[in-house]
Design an enzyme around this catalytic site. Structure first.
Site, PDB file in Angstrom:
ATOM      1  N   ARG A 208      11.718  -4.706   5.369  1.00 55.83           N
ATOM      2  CA  ARG A 208      11.327  -3.337   5.010  1.00 55.83           C
ATOM      3  C   ARG A 208      12.130  -2.293   5.783  1.00 55.83           C
ATOM      4  NH1 ARG A 208       5.138  -1.632   5.397  1.00 55.83           N
ATOM      5  NH2 ARG A 208       5.229  -2.403   7.540  1.00 55.83           N
TER       6      ARG A 208
ATOM      7  N   ARG B  75      -9.870   0.500   8.583  1.00 57.72           N
ATOM      8  CA  ARG B  75      -9.446  -0.849   8.946  1.00 57.72           C
ATOM      9  C   ARG B  75     -10.520  -1.612   9.708  1.00 57.72           C
ATOM     10  NH1 ARG B  75      -3.546   0.406   8.977  1.00 57.72           N
ATOM     11  NH2 ARG B  75      -2.372  -1.492   9.322  1.00 57.72           N
TER      12      ARG B  75
ATOM     13  N   ARG C  62      10.961  -0.039  11.411  1.00 57.37           N
ATOM     14  CA  ARG C  62       9.887   0.116  12.394  1.00 57.37           C
ATOM     15  C   ARG C  62       9.999  -0.924  13.499  1.00 57.37           C
ATOM     16  NH1 ARG C  62       4.638   0.388   8.649  1.00 57.37           N
ATOM     17  NH2 ARG C  62       3.835  -0.726  10.459  1.00 57.37           N
TER      18      ARG C  62
ATOM     19  N   LYS D 229       0.832  -1.212   0.000  1.00 58.79           N
ATOM     20  CA  LYS D 229       0.000   0.000   0.000  1.00 58.79           C
ATOM     21  C   LYS D 229       0.863   1.257   0.000  1.00 58.79           C
ATOM     22  CE  LYS D 229      -1.922  -1.154   3.949  1.00 58.79           C
ATOM     23  NZ  LYS D 229      -1.201  -2.427   4.236  1.00 58.79           N
TER      24      LYS D 229
ATOM     25  N   ARG E   5      -0.763  -8.587  13.403  1.00 61.30           N
ATOM     26  CA  ARG E   5      -1.340  -7.621  12.453  1.00 61.30           C
ATOM     27  C   ARG E   5      -2.116  -8.338  11.344  1.00 61.30           C
ATOM     28  NH1 ARG E   5       4.182  -4.751  11.547  1.00 61.30           N
ATOM     29  NH2 ARG E   5       3.219  -3.815   9.714  1.00 61.30           N
TER      30      ARG E   5
HETATM   31  P1  ADP Z   1       1.173  -1.561   7.581  1.00 58.86           P
HETATM   32  O1  ADP Z   1       1.575  -0.573   6.519  1.00 58.86           O
HETATM   33  O2  ADP Z   1       2.241  -2.547   7.849  1.00 58.86           O
HETATM   34  O3  ADP Z   1      -0.149  -2.203   7.324  1.00 58.86           O
HETATM   35  P2  ADP Z   1       0.529   0.750   9.200  1.00 58.86           P
HETATM   36  O4  ADP Z   1       1.696   1.657   9.119  1.00 58.86           O
HETATM   37  O5  ADP Z   1      -0.639   1.036   8.337  1.00 58.86           O
HETATM   38  O6  ADP Z   1       1.039  -0.746   8.942  1.00 58.86           O
HETATM   39  O7  ADP Z   1       0.010   0.634  10.688  1.00 58.86           O
HETATM   40  C1  ADP Z   1       0.896   0.390  11.767  1.00 58.86           C
HETATM   41  C2  ADP Z   1       0.080   0.266  13.053  1.00 58.86           C
HETATM   42  O8  ADP Z   1      -0.600   1.510  13.324  1.00 58.86           O
HETATM   43  C3  ADP Z   1      -1.022  -0.777  13.029  1.00 58.86           C
HETATM   44  O9  ADP Z   1      -0.547  -2.076  13.368  1.00 58.86           O
HETATM   45  C4  ADP Z   1      -1.989  -0.216  14.082  1.00 58.86           C
HETATM   46  O10 ADP Z   1      -1.521  -0.450  15.402  1.00 58.86           O
HETATM   47  C5  ADP Z   1      -1.911   1.284  13.830  1.00 58.86           C
HETATM   48  N1  ADP Z   1      -2.894   1.744  12.826  1.00 58.86           N
HETATM   49  C6  ADP Z   1      -2.623   2.290  11.612  1.00 58.86           C
HETATM   50  N2  ADP Z   1      -3.743   2.601  10.955  1.00 58.86           N
HETATM   51  C7  ADP Z   1      -4.774   2.235  11.772  1.00 58.86           C
HETATM   52  C8  ADP Z   1      -6.186   2.277  11.652  1.00 58.86           C
HETATM   53  N3  ADP Z   1      -6.795   2.756  10.548  1.00 58.86           N
HETATM   54  N4  ADP Z   1      -6.922   1.799  12.695  1.00 58.86           N
HETATM   55  C9  ADP Z   1      -6.350   1.327  13.805  1.00 58.86           C
HETATM   56  N5  ADP Z   1      -5.016   1.239  13.979  1.00 58.86           N
HETATM   57  C10 ADP Z   1      -4.228   1.701  12.974  1.00 58.86           C
HETATM   58  P1  ADP Z   2       2.234  -1.818   3.257  1.00 57.07           P
HETATM   59  O1  ADP Z   2       2.223  -0.312   3.207  1.00 57.07           O
HETATM   60  O2  ADP Z   2       1.048  -2.439   2.577  1.00 57.07           O
HETATM   61  O3  ADP Z   2       2.423  -2.364   4.638  1.00 57.07           O
HETATM   62  P2  ADP Z   2       4.796  -1.574   1.859  1.00 57.07           P
HETATM   63  O4  ADP Z   2       4.448  -0.786   0.650  1.00 57.07           O
HETATM   64  O5  ADP Z   2       5.517  -0.869   2.947  1.00 57.07           O
HETATM   65  O6  ADP Z   2       3.490  -2.335   2.426  1.00 57.07           O
HETATM   66  O7  ADP Z   2       5.660  -2.837   1.385  1.00 57.07           O
HETATM   67  C1  ADP Z   2       6.262  -3.727   2.336  1.00 57.07           C
HETATM   68  C2  ADP Z   2       7.670  -4.077   1.875  1.00 57.07           C
HETATM   69  O8  ADP Z   2       7.584  -4.900   0.707  1.00 57.07           O
HETATM   70  C3  ADP Z   2       8.508  -2.860   1.498  1.00 57.07           C
HETATM   71  O9  ADP Z   2       9.835  -3.073   1.940  1.00 57.07           O
HETATM   72  C4  ADP Z   2       8.423  -2.809  -0.026  1.00 57.07           C
HETATM   73  O10 ADP Z   2       9.651  -2.326  -0.586  1.00 57.07           O
HETATM   74  C5  ADP Z   2       8.207  -4.270  -0.404  1.00 57.07           C
HETATM   75  N1  ADP Z   2       7.286  -4.420  -1.548  1.00 57.07           N
HETATM   76  C6  ADP Z   2       6.208  -3.655  -1.855  1.00 57.07           C
HETATM   77  N2  ADP Z   2       5.602  -4.093  -2.979  1.00 57.07           N
HETATM   78  C7  ADP Z   2       6.317  -5.179  -3.395  1.00 57.07           C
HETATM   79  C8  ADP Z   2       6.193  -6.090  -4.522  1.00 57.07           C
HETATM   80  N3  ADP Z   2       5.207  -5.955  -5.426  1.00 57.07           N
HETATM   81  N4  ADP Z   2       7.111  -7.074  -4.615  1.00 57.07           N
HETATM   82  C9  ADP Z   2       8.115  -7.210  -3.689  1.00 57.07           C
HETATM   83  N5  ADP Z   2       8.265  -6.402  -2.631  1.00 57.07           N
HETATM   84  C10 ADP Z   2       7.382  -5.400  -2.477  1.00 57.07           C
END
Ligand code: ADP
Ligand code: ADP
Ligand code: ZN
Length: 216
Positions: A127, A88, A161, A13, A172
């Protein structure tokens, strides 16, 4: 245009949102980024969210919806929004409707990034991001062109992170399955969901998203 990027942790994302920002001048609204900024700044919201985030659980709906409303208020009405990691839960999805409506915006599209769960742990544990500009990287899948130097801003500092470890990722993923995946049918009924294969190469994922957005 207002779009939601939906998918489990590590689906891509943030990566795809950053690309949409660069290509289309949209704004990425990542509740995760907003919460991390609040934790870093030690605000009341940050103090509440810190332990919850470290455990991989969800922060309260009220907190994240308030953050989203504030960010939208700070944007020009003409700028498109990419919701990354929000909504979410079902209550967050309901709040988003209100938040958008009261600001004269409408939701155009929900892009669901489909990924194999097995791939997510490797994505998340590899990541890291530039400490200066926030550009995302991966130990294996997206290294900087020059090792140790950010492609985008030239910084030599990177960060990881605290919640990007295998155990927290499992929590998660479980939260995603239990609380986030069930909101998809609301959007499916409205005919605004587009599924994109998140297992494809990053560039191919970007192309697939562009193909979804182009006719709009
Ligand atoms: P990822 O990109 O790995 O899905 P995020 O950066 O979106 O993780 O979120 C990291 C953490 O922040 C989540 O595990 C949760 O604790 C909190 N968080 C983020 N967005 C939300 C949301 N929309 N509702 C509740 N908790 C959230
Ligand atoms: P999210 O925001 O959904 O948690 P990220 O965009 O941060 O996910 O992606 C998680 C990790 O995977 C990052 O280190 C990113 O560089 C890698 N990644 C993202 N998209 C791809 C893909 N299509 N193939 C391989 N690795 C990816
Ligand atoms: Zn950088």
């Amino acid at each position: 245009m207002n779009i939601i990027l939906l998918g489990p942790p590590g689906a891509g994302k943030g990566t795809q949102a950053q690309r949409l920002v660069e290509r289309h001048g949209m704004k990425q609204l990542s509740t995760g980024d907003m919460l991390r900024a609040a934790v870093k700044a030690g605000t009341p919201v940050g103090l509440k969210a810190k332990a919850v985030m470290e455990a991989g659980e969800l922060v309260s709906d009220e907190i994240v919806s308030a953050l989203i409303g504030d960010e939208l208020d700070a944007m020009p009405a003409s700028q498109g929004a990419i919701f990354d990691g929000y909504p979410r839960t079902a209550p967050q999805a309901a709040s988003l409707e209100q938040i958008l409506e009261s600001r004269g915006r409408k939701l155009d599209c929900v892009i669901e990034l489909g990924v194999d769960e097995d791939a997510l742990v490797e994505r998340i544990t590899g990541r890291y991001t530039c400490a200066s500009c926030g550009k995302g990287y991966h130990d294996t899948f997206e290294k900087p062109v020059v090792e140790g130097t950010c492609d985008k801003c030239g910084s030599h500092e990177f960060k990881r992170r605290p919640d990007d470890n295998e155990q927290t990722v499992r929590t998660r993923m479980a939260e995603y399955r239990a609380k986030t995946a069930p909101i998809l049918p609301i959007y499916e009924e409205r005919g605004i969901v587009a599924r994109v294969d998140g297992m494809a190469d990053m560039d191919n994922v970007t192309a697939a998203i562009e193909a979804v957005l182009k006719p709009r």
